[in-house]
Design an enzyme around this catalytic site. Structure first.
Site, PDB file in Angstrom:
ATOM      1  N   LEU A  12      40.599  53.916   6.185  1.00  0.00           N
ATOM      2  CA  LEU A  12      41.271  53.616   7.442  1.00  0.00           C
ATOM      3  C   LEU A  12      40.640  52.408   8.099  1.00  0.00           C
ATOM      4  O   LEU A  12      39.458  52.141   7.926  1.00  0.00           O
ATOM      5  CB  LEU A  12      41.161  54.824   8.366  1.00  0.00           C
ATOM      6  N   CYS A  13      41.457  51.732   8.883  1.00  0.00           N
ATOM      7  CA  CYS A  13      41.012  50.560   9.637  1.00  0.00           C
ATOM      8  C   CYS A  13      39.681  50.867  10.313  1.00  0.00           C
ATOM      9  O   CYS A  13      39.561  51.928  10.906  1.00  0.00           O
ATOM     10  CB  CYS A  13      42.057  50.238  10.701  1.00  0.00           C
ATOM     11  N   PRO A  14      38.691  50.047  10.318  1.00  0.00           N
ATOM     12  CA  PRO A  14      38.673  48.715   9.712  1.00  0.00           C
ATOM     13  C   PRO A  14      38.019  48.673   8.330  1.00  0.00           C
ATOM     14  O   PRO A  14      37.644  47.600   7.878  1.00  0.00           O
ATOM     15  CB  PRO A  14      37.809  47.936  10.710  1.00  0.00           C
ATOM     16  N   ASP A  39      46.500  52.407   4.362  1.00  0.00           N
ATOM     17  CA  ASP A  39      46.598  52.249   5.816  1.00  0.00           C
ATOM     18  C   ASP A  39      47.453  51.017   6.117  1.00  0.00           C
ATOM     19  O   ASP A  39      47.057  49.886   5.838  1.00  0.00           O
ATOM     20  CB  ASP A  39      45.185  52.084   6.394  1.00  0.00           C
TER      21      ASP A  39
ATOM     22  N   HIS B  44      42.298  53.717  13.705  1.00  0.00           N
ATOM     23  CA  HIS B  44      42.470  54.991  13.004  1.00  0.00           C
ATOM     24  C   HIS B  44      43.598  55.871  13.480  1.00  0.00           C
ATOM     25  O   HIS B  44      44.513  56.182  12.772  1.00  0.00           O
ATOM     26  CB  HIS B  44      41.215  55.854  13.142  1.00  0.00           C
TER      27      HIS B  44
END
Ligand code: SF4
Lengths: 77, 349
Positions: A12-14, A39, B44
Site C-alpha cells: 500500500l501507498c507509499p 494499489d 492507505h
C-alpha cells in the site's frame, strides 16, 4: 534496453513508491523498469515521483486488479 | 557564494510546504524528506475502502514536492521507528502518539541524511505552540538538542521567536524574512498560503498519523495487552486500519471487512489467518486472530454466528458459514446469526 521488473503487489501507498525509488537508485540511466502494483494509488504516485525526480513514465496500464507502470531511468545532474 | 542546501521534512501538510517555500524564495536549494513510519495516514485508507474510491488517491508529500518543484526522498523507517512507539522517553500524548520523541527521531534521521548527502541544514514546518506536545516553546529546544541537530535546525515559520540558528548567523538565510507564527490559530498559515498562491493543500485537521487517533490507539493498546508485550510487525499495524475489530473472548478477535474494498484487502491475509465467510449469503470476509491452538469448537461457532451477523443473512434463521483453517481445509457450520442483544458494545475495539 534492459527491462527490470518490480513486484509491488499487495503493498500500500507509499511502499510501492519507496520500493521503486530504491530499485531505481540501483539502476543506470536509460534502463527501463516495470512496476506491478495492486494499489491503484500508485497510478498517481509513481508518475508524480518520476516527474519530480526526472525519470520518464513510458506507459501505464490500468486493469481492474493491477496497475503497471513502465518507466525509463534518468539520473540527471 | 555557493548555493546552500537544505533538507526539508515534508509531511504533506501545509506547514512544511510553506516552510520549504520560504527557503526556496531565499535562494536555498531544497530537497524534501518524507519519513514513512507505517502509521502515516497517507493513502492507505483511501486505497482500501470503497467509499473513498472516488477520492483522488494522491500522496500529499509527493504532491507538495511537485508543487514546490523539489525532489522528494521517501524514507522507510518502519523498523527503527518501533522503538519510538514502544519506548517513548517523553511518553505519549492524548493517545498513543509519542510526538516529542517522534519529532526528535525524525530530525535525527534528517541530520544523518544531510551529513551523508552533504547538505547544510534542516528545515521543518513546526510552529511554536501549535501542538500540545512537540511544539511547545519549552519542548522545541528539546527536539533540537536530543536530535543532535542543534542550530542546524531551522523552523522558518516561527524562527523569529526562537534563538538564531547557524543558517541565520552565517547569512545563508535572512532572519528578517523568516516568520514569527505561534499558537494554534492557523489563519496566518492560510493567509500566507493564499499570498504564495497555494489554495489546494491537505487539510490539517485530518492529522498525519494514526497514533493520534483514539480508536486506532485503543486497538493498538489491545494488541499489546493481548500479546503481553509492546511488540508489532508491519502487518499488525496495517490490519488495525482495516475493518471492524471485535473481541468476543480474551484469546481471540475477529477482523470483519466493512465493504468490498476491505474484504479484498483482507483476502491478502487468507494464508496467515483462519478465515471465514457466509457461503449461503453475501457477507464480509472475516479473519480470526488468535494464537494457534487456543480456539475451541465453541469459539469457532461463536465466530461463525458473528460472521453471519454482519452479512445479508443477519435476519434469517440459518446461515451457512465456511471456515478455512490455515491449510485451507474448509468446515461448514450452519448457525443462527448472533442476535444484536448477544453482541455487547464492549466487544468492539
Ligand atoms: S502525529 Fe504521529 S507522526 Fe506526527 S509527530 Fe506525532 S507521532 Fe509523529
Amino acid at each position: 534496453m534492459i527491462m527490470e521488473t518490480l513486484d509491488a503487489r499487495n503493498m500500500l501507498c507509499p511502499m510501492p513508491v519507496i520500493r521503486t525509488q530504491d530499485k531505481v537508485n540501483g539502476m543506470a540511466s536509460g534502463e527501463m523498469l516495470e512496476v506491478v502494483c495492486t494499489d491503484h494509488g500508485a497510478l498517481n504516485d509513481i508518475p508524480t515521483w518520476c516527474r519530480i525526480n526526472g525519470h520518464t513514465v513510458v506507459e501505464t496500464v490500468d486493469n481492474d486488479h493491477e496497475v503497471i507502470i513502465r518507466l525509463e531511468v534518468h539520473h540527471g545532474a | 557564494m555557493t548555493q546552500r542546501k537544505a533538507a526539508a521534512l515534508i509531511s504533506g501538510g501545509l506547514d512544511s510546504l510553506l516552510a520549504a517555500k520560504l527557503m526556496l524564495d531565499q535562494g536555498i536549494h531544497v530537497e524534501g524528506i518524507n519519513f514513512y513510519t507505517g502509521f502515516c495516514v497517507e493513502g492507505h485508507t483511501h486505497a482500501i475502502r470503497n467509499k473513498d474510491k472516488n477520492k483522488e488517491k494522491r500522496n500529499n508529500a509527493l504532491w507538495v514536492a511537485e508543487q514546490l518543484g523539489i525532489k522528494l526522498h521517501i524514507v522507510d523507517i518502519i523498523e527503527e521507528y518501533k522503538d519510538v512507539v514502544i519506548n517513548p522517553k517523553h511518553g505519549y500524548g492524548a493517545n498513543l502518539n509519542p510526538c516529542l520523541d517522534c519529532k526528535g527521531f525524525m530530525v535525527r534521521k534528517a541530520l544523518e541524511w544531510i551529513q551523508q548527502h552533504d547538505f547544510d541544514f534542516i528545515v521543518t514546518g513546526e510552529v511554536v505552540g501549535q501542538r500540545p506536545m512537540s511544539q511547545r516553546k519549552d519542548t522545541m529546544p528539546v527536539i533540537a538538542r536530543e536530535s543532535g541537530a542543534r542550530d542546524l535546525l531551522l523552523r522558518p515559520l516561527c524562527a523569529r521567536i526562537l534563538p538564531e540558528t547557524l543558517p541565520e548567523r552565517e547569512g545563508w538565510v535572512d532572519r528578517n524574512k523568516l516568520l514569527d507564527f505561534s499558537g494554534r490559530n492557523r489563519k496566518p498559515q492560510m493567509a500566507l498560503a493564499n499570498q504564495l498562491g497555494f489554495n489546494d493543500y491537505a487539510q490539517p485537521a485530518g492529522g498525519c498519523c494514526f497514533l493520534t487517533d483514539a480508536n486506532y490507539s485503543r486497538k493498538l493498546a489491545d494488541l499489546w495487552q493481548v500479546r503481553g508485550e509492546k511488540r508489532y510487525e508491519i502487518d499488525d499495524i496495517m490490519l488495525l486500519k482495516v475493518g471492524r475489530h471485535v473481541r468476543p473472548r480474551p484469546h481471540f478477535k475477529l477482523i470483519i471487512g466493512r465493504d468490498d474494498g476491505e474484504n479484498n484487502f483482507l483476502r491478502g491475509y487468507r494464508n496467515r489467518f483462519v478465515h471465514m465467510h457466509a457461503s449461503s449469503h453475501r457477507g464480509p470476509l472475516v479473519l480470526l486472530d488468535a494464537e494457534s491452538g487456543t480456539v475451541s469448537e465453541n469459539d469457532l461457532l461463536l465466530a461463525a454466528r458473528l460472521t453471519a451477523r454482519f452479512g445479508k443473512g443477519r435476519t434469517d434463521d440459518e446461515v451457512t458459514v465456511s471456515i478455512h483453517d490455515l491449510s485451507d481445509m474448509v468446515t461448514e457450520y450452519k448457525v443462527a446469526p448472533l442476535h444484536p442483544d448477544e453482541l455487547p458494545q464492549e466487544w468492539y475495539l
